[in-house]
Design an enzyme around this catalytic site. Structure first.
Site, short mmCIF file in Angstrom:
data_model
loop_
_atom_site.label_atom_id
_atom_site.label_comp_id
_atom_site.label_asym_id
_atom_site.label_seq_id
_atom_site.Cartn_x
_atom_site.Cartn_y
_atom_site.Cartn_z
N HIS A 149 0.81 -1.24 0.00
CA HIS A 149 0.00 0.00 0.00
C HIS A 149 0.83 1.28 0.00
O HIS A 149 0.29 2.35 -0.28
CB HIS A 149 -0.92 0.06 1.22
CG HIS A 149 -1.93 -1.03 1.30
ND1 HIS A 149 -2.82 -1.30 0.28
CD2 HIS A 149 -2.20 -1.93 2.28
CE1 HIS A 149 -3.59 -2.32 0.65
NE2 HIS A 149 -3.24 -2.73 1.84
O1 V1P Z 1 -9.86 0.45 7.56
C1 V1P Z 1 -8.85 1.10 7.69
C2 V1P Z 1 -8.80 2.60 7.72
C3 V1P Z 1 -8.73 3.22 9.07
N1 V1P Z 1 -9.97 4.01 8.76
C4 V1P Z 1 -9.73 5.42 8.66
C5 V1P Z 1 -10.08 3.32 7.48
N2 V1P Z 1 -7.64 0.51 7.80
C6 V1P Z 1 -7.44 -0.91 7.79
C7 V1P Z 1 -6.07 -1.14 7.15
C8 V1P Z 1 -5.82 -2.54 6.66
C9 V1P Z 1 -4.42 -2.66 6.08
C10 V1P Z 1 -4.09 -3.98 5.43
C11 V1P Z 1 -2.63 -4.07 5.03
C12 V1P Z 1 -2.25 -5.24 4.11
O2 V1P Z 1 -2.92 -5.18 2.87
C13 V1P Z 1 -0.75 -5.22 3.76
C14 V1P Z 1 0.21 -5.34 4.88
O3 V1P Z 1 -2.60 -6.47 4.68
C15 V1P Z 1 -7.51 -1.43 9.18
C16 V1P Z 1 -8.28 -2.46 9.68
C17 V1P Z 1 -9.24 -3.29 8.96
N3 V1P Z 1 -9.98 -4.11 9.66
O4 V1P Z 1 -9.32 -3.23 7.77
N4 V1P Z 1 -6.79 -0.95 10.22
C18 V1P Z 1 -7.12 -1.68 11.32
N5 V1P Z 1 -8.01 -2.63 11.00
C19 V1P Z 1 -6.56 -1.47 12.65
C20 V1P Z 1 -7.13 -2.14 13.74
C21 V1P Z 1 -6.60 -1.95 15.01
C22 V1P Z 1 -5.52 -1.08 15.19
C23 V1P Z 1 -4.97 -0.43 14.11
C24 V1P Z 1 -5.48 -0.62 12.83
ZN ZN Z 2 -3.82 -7.32 3.37
#
Ligand code: V1P
Ligand code: ZN
Ligand code: CA
Length: 396
Positions: A149
């Site tokens: 990303h």
């Molecule tokens: O959904 C979001 C953003 C935060 N909001 C503003 C929208 N972020 C996701 C990011 C997922 C990243 C995936 C990375 C990869 O593709 C490559 C290494 O796997 C997110 C999520 C989710 N459930 O999608 N961030 C978090 N969860 C999160 C949870 C707890 C603490 C910090 C981040």
């Molecule tokens: Zn992923």
């Protein structure tokens, strides 16, 4: 142990394994899903099976500032190198009022040693790319990379430095065309964006797609990059949007249908395969139903093409599942997956760490409940149809 299992180096076929033991010392924060110690767990499983005897093992270097700025801007890399870590990673909701370069929020926190962590991830992928370029490797493995990303001047979704883009730029010095394949459950937006204007890289991402609820919200079927007769990169970005619960059988069919057509039309000289393990069933963030069998069948298929390949890590948020998949895929790379015992060897760090587990652990078993499959076969056929139409514009 390795002798007992009978794993030795195959003649005339070389796999290199690039690993930096210091990556696991870094922590995104207590509640953050990205756990760098999954890399240590993977490495320990690989070693338990004696797979290290069948590969050339390298302690990965850290990437230099000059290497990082081959893709990223100087001001972004300068900031990464000098920014102070957040005082306490109490990541309840530490959204900053002004997120410079999208750093410091809950997805991309500023933790102790961040710059070192990024340079190690990039260093391992660059080392892998160089082994492919020098023909010292047929397959080079960098599980610490795969951070798809990250943008030129911005962090995104747990990714700060796009090691994949750096590695592909390295491959392009020697290889006329590189096929990028991404089986992480998320859209490989950073890699896609970096190569939108060239016909020397084709990007293909398989992912869960829901523009409203699933990160990053991009990667629709008809999103194939800017289409103009002046853009050589037109039609060279392919997206395979999927719904929750896709099964091994469907995924394998789709993967082979799409990738065989891409290879036939694009004729890549090298493959960069991002093996994000968050597409497995039971992932803390992902929504698919893949088992180690289905996930690794993609690696098996690519290996059989006989094209030099880098295998990167990526997402994966249920560490034991991640380690199982990546260890099994390491076995696929060295051609030993049919020979290794299902049961995880005794007297290993794994058994020690998870001794409370009641079931005898095997390499294929996946933790977590399956999800309802929301992928009708008709939709998958439409996807293959669309891909076929896009590929009419591609020829080499
Ligand atoms: O959904 C979001 C953003 C935060 N909001 C503003 C929208 N972020 C996701 C990011 C997922 C990243 C995936 C990375 C990869 O593709 C490559 C290494 O796997 C997110 C999520 C989710 N459930 O999608 N961030 C978090 N969860 C999160 C949870 C707890 C603490 C910090 C981040
Ligand atoms: Zn992923
Ligand atoms: Ca993907």
């Amino acid at each position: 142990l390795a002798h007992d299992i009978g794993i030795t180096k195959p003649k005339g076929y070389n796999v290199t394994f690039h690993y930096n033991p210091n990556m696991e010392r870094h922590h995104f924060g207590q509640t953050h899903p990205m756990k760098p110690w999954r890399l240590t767990l993977t490495k320990s499983l690989v070693t338990s099976y004696g797979m290290n005897f069948a590969m050339d093992n390298y302690t990965a270097r850290t990437a230099t500032y000059e290497e990082l700025t081959n893709f990223h801007t100087n001001d972004y890399v300068d900031f990464l190198a000098t920014v102070a870590p957040q005082p306490t990673p109490l990541d309840v909701d530490n959204m900053h009022p002004d997120l410079k370069f999208n750093l410091g929020g809950s997805d991309c926190p500023l933790f102790e040693g961040l710059y070192d962590y990024c340079s190690m991830s990039a260093g391992s992928s660059l080392d892998a790319a160089r082994k492919i370029c020098s023909k010292q490797a047929d397959i080079a493995i960098a599980w610490g990379g795969g951070l798809h990303h990250a943008k030129k001047s911005e962090a995104s979704g747990f990714c700060y430095i796009n090691d994949i883009v750096l590695a592909i730029l390295q491959l392009l010095r020697v290889h006329p065309r590189v096929l990028y394949i991404d089986i992480d459950v998320h859209h490989g937006d950073g890699v896609e964006e970096a190569f939108l204007s060239t016909d020397r890289v084709m990007t293909v991402s398989f992912h869960k797609y829901d523009p409203n609820t699933f990160f990053p919200g991009t990667g629709a079927l008809d999103d194939n990059g800017p289409r103009s007769e002046h853009n050589p990169g037109s039609h060279h970005a392919l997206n395979i949007p999927l719904n929750d619960g896709i099964t091994d059988e469907q995924y394998k069919w789709l993967f082979e249908s799409v990738i065989s057509k891409c290879v036939e039309k694009f004729r890549p000289a090298a493959i960069a395969l991002q093996c994000g393990a968050d597409s497995l069933a039971g992932d803390r963030l992902g929504k698919f139903n893949l088992l180690v069998e289905g996930h690794s069948s993609c690696v098996e298929y690519c290996k059989k093409l006989g094209i030099p390949m880098i295998m990167f890590g990526g997402g994966g948020y249920t560490p034991r599942n991640v380690a199982r998949a990546w260890a099994y895929e390491t076995a696929v790379a060295i051609g030993q997956h049919k020979n290794i015992p299902h049961q995880i060897p005794e007297h290993t760090p794994w058994r020690e760490r998870f001794r409370h587990e009641t079931l005898l652990p095997t390499i294929e078993q996946i933790l977590g409940e399956p999800r309802q499959n929301r992928n009708p076969q008709k939709k998958l056929q439409d996807i293959v149809q669309h891909v076929t139409e896009q590929l009419r514009f591609v020829s080499h």
